[in-house]
Design a protein around this motif. Structure first.
Motif, PDB file in Angstrom:
ATOM      1  N   THR A  32      -1.801 -19.093  -2.400  1.00  0.00           N
ATOM      2  CA  THR A  32      -0.651 -19.017  -2.697  1.00  0.00           C
ATOM      3  C   THR A  32      -0.024 -18.962  -4.268  1.00  0.00           C
ATOM      4  N   ASP A  33      -1.137 -19.260  -4.971  1.00  0.00           N
ATOM      5  CA  ASP A  33      -0.572 -19.368  -6.397  1.00  0.00           C
ATOM      6  C   ASP A  33      -0.509 -17.974  -7.042  1.00  0.00           C
ATOM      7  N   MET A  34      -0.829 -16.939  -6.512  1.00  0.00           N
ATOM      8  CA  MET A  34      -0.541 -15.660  -7.154  1.00  0.00           C
ATOM      9  C   MET A  34       0.320 -14.817  -6.415  1.00  0.00           C
ATOM     10  N   ILE A  35       0.958 -15.217  -5.165  1.00  0.00           N
ATOM     11  CA  ILE A  35       1.670 -14.321  -4.271  1.00  0.00           C
ATOM     12  C   ILE A  35       2.890 -13.585  -5.031  1.00  0.00           C
ATOM     13  N   GLU A  36       3.753 -14.079  -5.828  1.00  0.00           N
ATOM     14  CA  GLU A  36       4.731 -13.461  -6.640  1.00  0.00           C
ATOM     15  C   GLU A  36       4.035 -12.159  -7.307  1.00  0.00           C
ATOM     16  N   HIS A  37       3.089 -12.502  -8.074  1.00  0.00           N
ATOM     17  CA  HIS A  37       2.486 -11.593  -8.794  1.00  0.00           C
ATOM     18  C   HIS A  37       1.942 -10.371  -7.901  1.00  0.00           C
ATOM     19  N   ARG A  38       1.136 -10.853  -6.828  1.00  0.00           N
ATOM     20  CA  ARG A  38       0.699  -9.624  -5.939  1.00  0.00           C
ATOM     21  C   ARG A  38       1.838  -8.993  -5.293  1.00  0.00           C
ATOM     22  N   VAL A  39       2.878  -9.565  -4.757  1.00  0.00           N
ATOM     23  CA  VAL A  39       4.056  -9.060  -4.104  1.00  0.00           C
ATOM     24  C   VAL A  39       4.800  -7.973  -5.436  1.00  0.00           C
ATOM     25  N   GLY A  40       4.947  -8.283  -6.356  1.00  0.00           N
ATOM     26  CA  GLY A  40       5.464  -7.658  -7.507  1.00  0.00           C
ATOM     27  C   GLY A  40       4.538  -6.121  -7.894  1.00  0.00           C
ATOM     28  N   GLU A  43       5.175  -3.971  -4.798  1.00  0.00           N
ATOM     29  CA  GLU A  43       6.464  -3.425  -5.039  1.00  0.00           C
ATOM     30  C   GLU A  43       6.336  -2.306  -6.128  1.00  0.00           C
ATOM     31  N   THR A  44       5.714  -2.422  -7.239  1.00  0.00           N
ATOM     32  CA  THR A  44       5.458  -1.315  -8.069  1.00  0.00           C
ATOM     33  C   THR A  44       4.773  -0.065  -7.657  1.00  0.00           C
ATOM     34  N   GLN A  45       3.619  -0.611  -6.755  1.00  0.00           N
ATOM     35  CA  GLN A  45       2.931   0.675  -6.363  1.00  0.00           C
ATOM     36  C   GLN A  45       3.784   1.245  -5.264  1.00  0.00           C
ATOM     37  N   VAL A  46       4.633   0.803  -4.452  1.00  0.00           N
ATOM     38  CA  VAL A  46       5.480   1.562  -3.434  1.00  0.00           C
ATOM     39  C   VAL A  46       6.442   2.314  -4.195  1.00  0.00           C
ATOM     40  N   ASP A  47       7.031   1.812  -5.358  1.00  0.00           N
ATOM     41  CA  ASP A  47       7.874   2.724  -6.342  1.00  0.00           C
ATOM     42  C   ASP A  47       7.291   3.837  -6.639  1.00  0.00           C
ATOM     43  N   ARG A  48       6.073   3.767  -7.065  1.00  0.00           N
ATOM     44  CA  ARG A  48       5.182   5.038  -7.596  1.00  0.00           C
ATOM     45  C   ARG A  48       5.111   5.779  -6.511  1.00  0.00           C
ATOM     46  N   LEU A  49       4.583   5.440  -5.200  1.00  0.00           N
ATOM     47  CA  LEU A  49       4.381   6.126  -4.131  1.00  0.00           C
ATOM     48  C   LEU A  49       5.667   7.067  -3.680  1.00  0.00           C
ATOM     49  N   GLN A  50       6.890   6.302  -3.726  1.00  0.00           N
ATOM     50  CA  GLN A  50       8.061   7.063  -3.382  1.00  0.00           C
ATOM     51  C   GLN A  50       8.310   8.040  -4.367  1.00  0.00           C
ATOM     52  N   SER A  51       8.164   7.815  -5.670  1.00  0.00           N
ATOM     53  CA  SER A  51       8.388   8.647  -6.710  1.00  0.00           C
ATOM     54  C   SER A  51       7.493   9.771  -6.464  1.00  0.00           C
ATOM     55  N   ASP A  52       6.142   9.504  -6.347  1.00  0.00           N
ATOM     56  CA  ASP A  52       5.213  10.832  -6.090  1.00  0.00           C
ATOM     57  C   ASP A  52       5.612  11.569  -4.942  1.00  0.00           C
TER      58      ASP A  52
END
Length: 102
Positions: A32-40, A43-52
């Motif tokens: 649970t220590d890095m969940i916000e980082h991993r979710v972020g 989200e960044t990867q999903v945004d790139r996929l949508q752009s692609d």
């Protein structure tokens, strides 16, 4: 799996602190220590996929437009040969008749 079940049970009972070292994962190991980082990052990867995907859709639309406007050379050949046959019909007719008399 059982550690996760116990962790959730403890959270609901209010017995354990979520920052306890017992439940922290090492780095990106699923704790649970890095969940916000991993979710972020997700989200960044999903945004790139949508752009692609938007870029791919635009490229496919351009290709489709080019294909729709492309000349079909097979039919162009048929039309040209038909026009030549009409223009040269008398020559073709005399050639065919000379073939039959030989």
């Amino acid at each position: 799996m059982s550690d996760n079940v116990h962790y959730i049970e403890d959270l609901f009972r209010g017995l354990k602190d979520t920052n306890s070292d017992q439940y922290k994962g090492g780095g990106d190991g699923g704790g649970t220590d890095m969940i916000e980082h991993r979710v972020g990052r997700l989200e960044t990867q999903v945004d790139r996929l949508q752009s692609d995907m938007t870029d791919v859709k635009a490229a496919l639309a351009r290709i489709e437009t080019k294909l729709d406007s492309k000349i079909d050379y097979k039919w162009l050949t048929v039309y040209v040969l038909g026009i030549i046959a009409v223009i040269m019909r008398s020559e073709i007719a005399s050639w065919v008749s000379s073939m039959g008399t030989s």
